[in-house]
Design an enzyme around this catalytic site. Structure first.
Site, short mmCIF file in Angstrom:
data_model
loop_
_atom_site.label_atom_id
_atom_site.label_comp_id
_atom_site.label_asym_id
_atom_site.label_seq_id
_atom_site.Cartn_x
_atom_site.Cartn_y
_atom_site.Cartn_z
N CYS A 1 -2.77 -20.04 4.43
CA CYS A 1 -3.83 -20.98 5.64
C CYS A 1 -5.24 -20.04 5.65
O CYS A 1 -6.22 -20.32 6.12
CB CYS A 1 -3.19 -20.93 7.44
SG CYS A 1 -3.00 -18.98 7.58
N HIS B 1 -17.59 -13.89 10.29
CA HIS B 1 -16.79 -14.67 11.28
C HIS B 1 -18.33 -15.94 11.16
O HIS B 1 -17.33 -16.86 11.66
CB HIS B 1 -17.36 -14.04 12.70
CG HIS B 1 -16.83 -14.29 13.88
ND1 HIS B 1 -18.13 -15.27 14.54
CD2 HIS B 1 -15.80 -15.00 14.88
CE1 HIS B 1 -18.11 -15.78 15.21
NE2 HIS B 1 -16.56 -15.62 15.50
N GLY C 1 -1.82 -15.20 4.96
CA GLY C 1 -3.21 -15.24 5.15
C GLY C 1 -3.69 -14.89 4.22
O GLY C 1 -3.67 -13.36 4.52
N THR C 2 -4.71 -15.58 3.37
CA THR C 2 -5.10 -14.56 2.07
C THR C 2 -6.33 -14.35 2.35
O THR C 2 -6.45 -12.97 1.43
CB THR C 2 -4.59 -15.98 1.45
OG1 THR C 2 -5.64 -16.67 1.45
CG2 THR C 2 -3.41 -16.40 0.86
N ASN C 3 -6.83 -14.14 3.04
CA ASN C 3 -8.15 -13.69 3.40
C ASN C 3 -7.58 -11.83 3.80
O ASN C 3 -8.23 -11.13 2.93
CB ASN C 3 -8.67 -14.01 4.87
CG ASN C 3 -8.82 -15.31 4.59
OD1 ASN C 3 -9.29 -15.47 3.84
ND2 ASN C 3 -9.69 -16.26 5.58
N ASP C 4 -6.80 -11.52 4.53
CA ASP C 4 -6.29 -10.71 4.85
C ASP C 4 -5.85 -9.99 3.50
O ASP C 4 -5.72 -8.12 3.75
CB ASP C 4 -5.98 -10.67 6.51
CG ASP C 4 -6.89 -9.96 7.09
OD1 ASP C 4 -7.86 -10.94 7.35
OD2 ASP C 4 -6.21 -10.51 8.88
N ARG D 1 -1.70 -20.09 16.16
CA ARG D 1 -2.00 -18.56 15.75
C ARG D 1 -1.68 -17.95 17.23
O ARG D 1 -1.72 -17.95 17.95
CB ARG D 1 -2.61 -18.03 14.79
CG ARG D 1 -2.45 -16.85 14.43
CD ARG D 1 -3.08 -16.11 13.76
NE ARG D 1 -4.03 -16.75 14.20
CZ ARG D 1 -5.66 -16.16 13.61
NH1 ARG D 1 -5.51 -15.27 11.72
NH2 ARG D 1 -6.61 -15.93 13.86
N ARG E 1 -6.56 -20.90 16.08
CA ARG E 1 -6.62 -20.04 15.47
C ARG E 1 -6.82 -19.95 17.90
O ARG E 1 -7.49 -20.83 18.47
CB ARG E 1 -7.94 -19.16 15.78
CG ARG E 1 -8.14 -19.31 13.85
CD ARG E 1 -9.24 -18.77 13.33
NE ARG E 1 -9.15 -18.15 12.10
CZ ARG E 1 -9.51 -19.65 11.35
NH1 ARG E 1 -10.29 -20.46 11.96
NH2 ARG E 1 -9.74 -19.67 9.67
N GLU F 1 0.04 -11.31 5.64
CA GLU F 1 -1.09 -11.12 5.14
C GLU F 1 -0.78 -9.39 5.35
O GLU F 1 -2.36 -8.87 4.90
CB GLU F 1 -1.81 -11.69 6.42
CG GLU F 1 -1.51 -11.27 7.69
CD GLU F 1 -2.35 -11.86 8.88
OE1 GLU F 1 -3.63 -12.08 8.73
OE2 GLU F 1 -2.14 -12.21 10.43
#
Lengths: 473, 473
Positions: free
Chosen positions: A417, A42, A352-355, A204, A148, A331
């Site tokens: 993203c 975060h 959503g390549t983070n998740d 989103r 977001r 994601e």
């Protein structure tokens, strides 16, 4: 931090980790230092968006909240002491070191315009406010790839209405609470549409689990009980019932919109009403609504139907209409594996390549820091997969999904993203896969523009798109 | 539960959810009823292994630990009241209903032997004790596909040694603590090898995160502090430092063995020393060591090297050797995507479809129950993916992995050890994919044997193995 700022002093926020409740403090701080977290926690994501210096997940500090101090390198720093941060290296300095803001001079601007003329992928930005949108636009962003909406639920009295919604027992009560949130969300969207006139804006729908909107410590729960005129027990019961063992894999994303369709309805209404209002003020508005955490085509189709129905109700109500797109955030590994089915009714995919990295590796971004040092040291990993996309695993899913998606919907727009959208090595990979755009935080837009051009040059004499076998190799 | 049992009374254990600390109570109970959880939660898995009736994740009950009672259907049940459970339907009955134990009569035995003569896949079992192993063997299991070793760390004084290891600050301290655990693990393995003589036994290295071995409530922490002669603060600090936001995606599985190789060494030594001992007593021992939560070939290769080195040290020490296999548990999507690389040095793959389902869908098994009813009602899901394998997502990964694995290692053995290994519909799918065996809890072995034969008959006139395109379709 807020108190110090009010006194006109510069402040660095030092926390174990940050949560949406720290947004105000982060906003007024010059820099942010956390003991827990990493590249995509975060603190790092929000600070990057704000263009602030941040060191997240520093194992070298130990924080003592009670005495308002922290210790590092054998020295104790108390509230009021000067420290300086280097966000690139992760170094913390004792005392005050002079700093300089980055600037976009004419030479850089010329270079990046040249880059744009070569690049085939566009660069968008991840921005949640008109201010960040304008910053990114000045850096050359060609639209927003991710807005977001969760922070909007924390603004002003919104959090009270949001908590009312969470404590509601019936759909009618939830709708009443959401009706209070709607006008403020609409205003927020209007500001962003104004800043991005002429360019697409992808918004989103609500993503985090509902327990993130409730206070976890007893004193804040008491405060909430007083504000809302309910018993502390009722709040604690709700907190307990919403508690999740693995919130990352829990009741969030489109799962919220499916169990509580009224949230999707409210947000759709706020987005498209804002779009109509700004269109009537002469702005060119291109809204794109993105449904997060899709895993199955049925989830997407059900949410898309609610969005279209709400849009039609609004358009009828206003006697006016506007074009909009509806897309899926890809994601969850399962969404990548079944992208042909999801693409049938989607206007765009945003990876959503983070998740996707979290779930493909089974690495929680918040807990990864505990074993990552050992993995680096022993050569199991050579790079942080949250920083540079893992081509052989996560990248393979993106590639597979892109091919599958285009097989049933040749016109589908494909973008990224996740944080990888601002990482040059990853951008080269996304170019090879044939995506249409990358989206990154405002201050990474210039480097992303350059990387998009370099990717074209690097690949000029190679096959522009890898052959099918490459996905399976 | 243990107290009641000691008084010679029959007892049903009623808990919010169960954890490894409840094992003793579960062991002496006739049945288990939990308010939280589902098909693959701790209570369900353990009860299934024990052959006990269990209702896990009953939304209909609300438990009041303080007053030792629970409420359902408007009626309060106190400790001492009679209730009866139907584990198949999830129904809870007031009062005592007569029950009958399942039996394997001659007709059933003949039928299943006929089934075995037709089936091409073998049925193994998931068993952690000699008792469960024998039960499964009597039901016709052809080996063990999964022995979980975590419960062994809770037996007798093992938990104290395990906690010593966790509190250790140096490798030497950790090794000293592990040395205390080794002989008891060895004994456990000896019992299982004896029960399964002549059949393969797959033993999984330690899987759960270390915090599961520490007490989470204050009174137990105090007790632990007294037993171990350390301060409560030290224990609380450790508990805090081990706390994870998403334990399912945290520091567990082979990530433990990589950061603490001495755990892998100790377990390897215990397994293979037990194997040598039993071999010398005349039993035919076929040990297979399984490394959990592999995501990258490098992880597997590093752990396999430690296992082989430890084995060689042991064999030299004992002047004797035994054949053994080393394989990877494939339960992280990334492992399925890169199975060609992992297979190069692996003797077998075992698909852990429980975790693979969690990560492919992004569904936490412990939190899934909160939105599953809504997903069923709205037709987003038509079956519980933890019960019946999701062919289009999770199944596609298994199929892809099997093909990839065999492409670099044609002799690799492929099995399933998730709960799906006992589900007939899933067994038909695994047969089509061409796996070598399924493994399920002892009481599901007969139905699995039947399903393996039915799968052959169903597919007789079809292509035994789906074509390549089917994976991508």
């Amino acid at each position: 931090a807020a108190d110090w700022h009010e006194e006109g002093k510069k402040v660095i926020l030092v926390r174990l980790e940050t949560s949406p409740e720290d947004l105000k403090g982060m906003n007024v701080s010059e820099g942010i230092l956390t003991a827990r977290g990493g590249m995509t926690s975060h603190a790092a994501i929000v600070a990057r968006g704000m263009g602030k210096c941040c060191i997240s997940g520093s194992n070298a500090i130990s924080i003592d909240y009670k005495n308002r101090q922290f210790e590092t390198g054998g020295k104790i720093y108390r509230e009021g002491d000067w420290i300086s941060l280097n966000g690139t290296t992760g170094d913390i300095y004792s005392g005050k070191i002079p700093t300089q803001n980055p600037e976009m001079d004419e030479d850089l601007s010329d270079l990046l315009n040249l880059a744009d003329s070569i690049a085939t992928m566009e660069v968008r930005t991840n921005a949640d406010t008109p201010h960040d949108s304008l910053t990114a636009r000045n850096f050359g962003a060609r639209g927003i790839g991710l807005t977001r909406t969760e922070h909007m639920f924390f603004e002003g009295n919104q959090i009270v209405a949001m908590r009312e919604m969470i404590l509601s027992n019936t759909m009618e009560e939830r709708k009443r609470a959401l009706a209070k949130i709607l006008p403020i969300q609409r205003e927020d969207f209007e500001g962003i549409f104004e800043a991005m006139t002429g360019l697409p804006v992808t918004i989103r729908l609500l993503d985090p689990p509902l327990h993130e909107f409730l206070p976890q410590d007893e004193s804040s729960q008491k405060e909430m009980a007083e504000t809302m005129g309910v018993s502390v027990e009722e709040i604690q019961e709700k907190v307990n019932s919403l508690h999740e063992t693995n919130p990352m894999l829990g009741h969030r994303g489109c799962r919220l919109g499916i169990t509580y369709p009224e949230i999707t309805e409210m947000q759709t209404w706020a987005i498209l009403e804002a779009a109509l209002n700004m269109k009537n003020k002469g702005f060119e508005v291109i809204p794109e609504i993105m449904v997060p955490l899709i895993g199955r085509a049925k989830e997407f189709n059900q949410q898309a139907e609610i969005i279209h129905q709400t849009a039609e109700r609004l358009f009828k109500d206003k006697g006016d209409r506007i074009k909009y797109k509806v897309g899926a955030m890809i994601e969850v590994p399962r969404a990548a594996l079944t992208s042909d089915l999801i693409a049938e009714k989607a206007d765009f995919f945003s990876y959503g390549t983070n998740d996707l990295t979290q779930m493909t590796f089974g690495f929680s971004r918040d807990d990864f820091g505990k074993f990552y040092p050992s993995y680096l040291k022993k050569g199991i990993l050579t790079a942080d997969p949250f920083q540079q996309v893992d081509e052989n695993g996560v990248g393979r899913l993106v590639h597979f999904s892109a091919e599958k998606g285009r097989s049933t919907n040749p016109d589908i727009k494909l973008g990224v993203c996740g944080e990888h959208g601002g990482n040059p090595e990853s951008i080269h990979f996304f170019h090879k896969v044939g995506l249409n755009y990358v989206s990154c935080s405002p201050f990474r837009v210039p480097i992303a523009r350059l990387a998009c051009a370099q990717a074209v040059i690097k690949n000029e004499k190679k096959i522009a798109k890898p052959e099918r076998s490459a996905i399976m190799a």
